[in-house]
Design an enzyme around this catalytic site. Structure first.
Site, PDB file in Angstrom:
ATOM      1  N   ARG A 165      -2.899 -10.232   4.990  1.00  0.00           N
ATOM      2  CA  ARG A 165      -3.692 -10.189   3.626  1.00  0.00           C
ATOM      3  C   ARG A 165      -2.567  -9.734   2.784  1.00  0.00           C
ATOM      4  O   ARG A 165      -2.353  -8.556   2.836  1.00  0.00           O
ATOM      5  CB  ARG A 165      -4.916  -9.539   3.329  1.00  0.00           C
ATOM      6  CG  ARG A 165      -5.413  -9.691   1.979  1.00  0.00           C
ATOM      7  CD  ARG A 165      -6.842  -8.754   2.180  1.00  0.00           C
ATOM      8  NE  ARG A 165      -7.335  -8.928   0.784  1.00  0.00           N
ATOM      9  CZ  ARG A 165      -6.803  -7.853  -0.134  1.00  0.00           C
ATOM     10  NH1 ARG A 165      -5.773  -7.207  -0.086  1.00  0.00           N
ATOM     11  NH2 ARG A 165      -7.497  -7.847  -1.425  1.00  0.00           N
ATOM     12  N   LYS A 196       0.841  -1.277  -0.023  1.00  0.00           N
ATOM     13  CA  LYS A 196      -0.026  -0.064   0.025  1.00  0.00           C
ATOM     14  C   LYS A 196       0.731   1.163   0.073  1.00  0.00           C
ATOM     15  O   LYS A 196       2.144   1.058   0.367  1.00  0.00           O
ATOM     16  CB  LYS A 196      -1.027   0.046   1.104  1.00  0.00           C
ATOM     17  CG  LYS A 196      -2.209  -1.130   0.715  1.00  0.00           C
ATOM     18  CD  LYS A 196      -3.371  -1.206   1.755  1.00  0.00           C
ATOM     19  CE  LYS A 196      -4.313  -2.002   1.252  1.00  0.00           C
ATOM     20  NZ  LYS A 196      -5.334  -2.354   2.120  1.00  0.00           N
TER      21      LYS A 196
HETATM   22  N1  PMM Z   1      -7.218  -4.135   0.870  1.00  0.00           N
HETATM   23  C1  PMM Z   1      -7.669  -4.163  -0.358  1.00  0.00           C
HETATM   24  C2  PMM Z   1      -8.593  -4.960  -0.892  1.00  0.00           C
HETATM   25  N2  PMM Z   1      -9.319  -5.800  -0.094  1.00  0.00           N
HETATM   26  N3  PMM Z   1      -9.624  -6.621   2.342  1.00  0.00           N
HETATM   27  C3  PMM Z   1      -9.246  -6.618   3.512  1.00  0.00           C
HETATM   28  N4  PMM Z   1      -9.960  -7.412   4.381  1.00  0.00           N
HETATM   29  N5  PMM Z   1      -8.390  -5.772   4.138  1.00  0.00           N
HETATM   30  C4  PMM Z   1      -7.543  -5.068   3.124  1.00  0.00           C
HETATM   31  O1  PMM Z   1      -6.807  -4.249   3.660  1.00  0.00           O
HETATM   32  C5  PMM Z   1      -7.882  -4.974   1.643  1.00  0.00           C
HETATM   33  C6  PMM Z   1      -8.960  -5.866   1.389  1.00  0.00           C
HETATM   34  C7  PMM Z   1      -6.908  -3.236  -1.405  1.00  0.00           C
HETATM   35  O2  PMM Z   1      -5.864  -3.964  -1.857  1.00  0.00           O
HETATM   36  P1  PMM Z   1      -5.654  -4.654  -3.067  1.00  0.00           P
HETATM   37  O3  PMM Z   1      -5.969  -3.977  -4.450  1.00  0.00           O
HETATM   38  O4  PMM Z   1      -4.000  -5.052  -3.445  1.00  0.00           O
HETATM   39  O5  PMM Z   1      -6.341  -6.081  -3.140  1.00  0.00           O
END
Ligand code: PMM
Length: 267
Positions: A248, A208
């Site tokens: 994650r 991020k």
């Molecule tokens: N961040 C993203 C997408 N889904 N789900 C959870 N539970 N927590 C998060 O911090 C989160 C998520 C955005 O990141 P990505 O685009 O790399 O998937």
């Protein structure tokens, strides 16, 4: 042992891996690779939530994720569906997903809680203050970790009222969601307030922007994926020490190693 959620974005526009796994075969192969590298859960998403992202229809989202979920669930790996849409959550559970990961904590779709309650799936609820298109407009806090914990407590209450047992809940402070730069560090520093809520805690720092901002003073210069992944692995090790249940991440192998070292340190 800290759980590792491997990220599988079946999207053209996610901020770091958009467009890489849009076809089913590529997505399934990547999911199996993540499992081999140590992912305990695969988190599959079909709609980008990157800052500024526009919403897509649930039909398009389902066309992207359902065939991938079917194939991976069949292979025996636990699957989570990353969605804001109740209809997609229902279809994903039908296809074999065991967890519904809703970054809005049930706020984006009024049907979500009822669908999850009925499905029997676990429910990961994120801290959220509005759609990605303008989420930074809501990044106004006095004490970030305390306010995030308070708002998550409300989401927990709403989920309980809908009939979702606390043992099925996972809470996530929503790193990067309606939080700018240093506010994300305030949340991580205050993770004990999130852990104290009771349910299992999940965090998503992977690649991020706030990590890149910390590594690179010049906001215009880009920070390589490898550097973001190393920074992410460090946050995984620190999350373990903070009592987090799961992280994650995109780079599962790096986090697996970081967690192994942190575990050895803990003894
Ligand atoms: N961040 C993203 C997408 N889904 N789900 C959870 N539970 N927590 C998060 O911090 C989160 C998520 C955005 O990141 P990505 O685009 O790399 O998937």
């Amino acid at each position: 042992m800290t759980a590792i959620w491997g990220i599988l974005n079946v999207t053209p526009d996610s901020f770091s891996d958009g467009g890489r796994y849009l076809d089913v075969e590529h997505a399934v192969a990547h999911g199996l690779l993540l499992r081999e590298q140590g992912a305990t859960i695969l988190d599959i998403g079909g709609e980008s939530t990157r800052p500024g992202a526009e919403r897509i229809g649930a039909d398009v989202e389902q066309q992207r994720v359902i065939p991938v979920i079917e194939r991976l669930a069949e292979s025996g790996v636990p699957v989570s569906i990353d969605t804001l849409n109740a209809a997609t959550a229902a279809a994903a559970v039908h296809a074999g997903a065991r967890i519904v990961n809703d970054v809005s904590g049930g706020l984006a779709d009024p049907e979500m809680r009822a669908v999850v309650a009925e499905s029997g799936a676990d429910f990961a609820i994120g801290h959220w203050r509005g759609p990605s298109a303008d989420m930074y407009a809501h990044a106004d806090y006095r004490r970030v970790a305390r306010e995030v914990a308070g708002e998550l407590q409300e989401r927990i209450g709403e989920a309980a009222a809908a009939g979702i047992a606390p043992s099925r809940l996972i809470v996530d402070p929503g790193i990067g969601f309606a939080k700018a730069g240093a506010q994300n560090w305030d949340v991580l520093r205050g993770l004990d307030e999130i852990v104290a809520l009771g349910p299992r805690v999940l965090i998503g720092t992977s690649r991020k922007r706030f990590l890149a901002e910390t590594l690179q003073a010049d906001a215009e210069a880009s920070v390589s994926e490898a550097r973001r992944d190393l920074a992410t692995a460090v946050t995984s090790a620190l999350a373990l020490r903070a009592g987090v249940w799961a992280v994650r991440v995109h780079d599962v192998a790096a986090t697996r190693d970081a967690l192994a070292i942190a575990h050895a340190w803990e003894g």
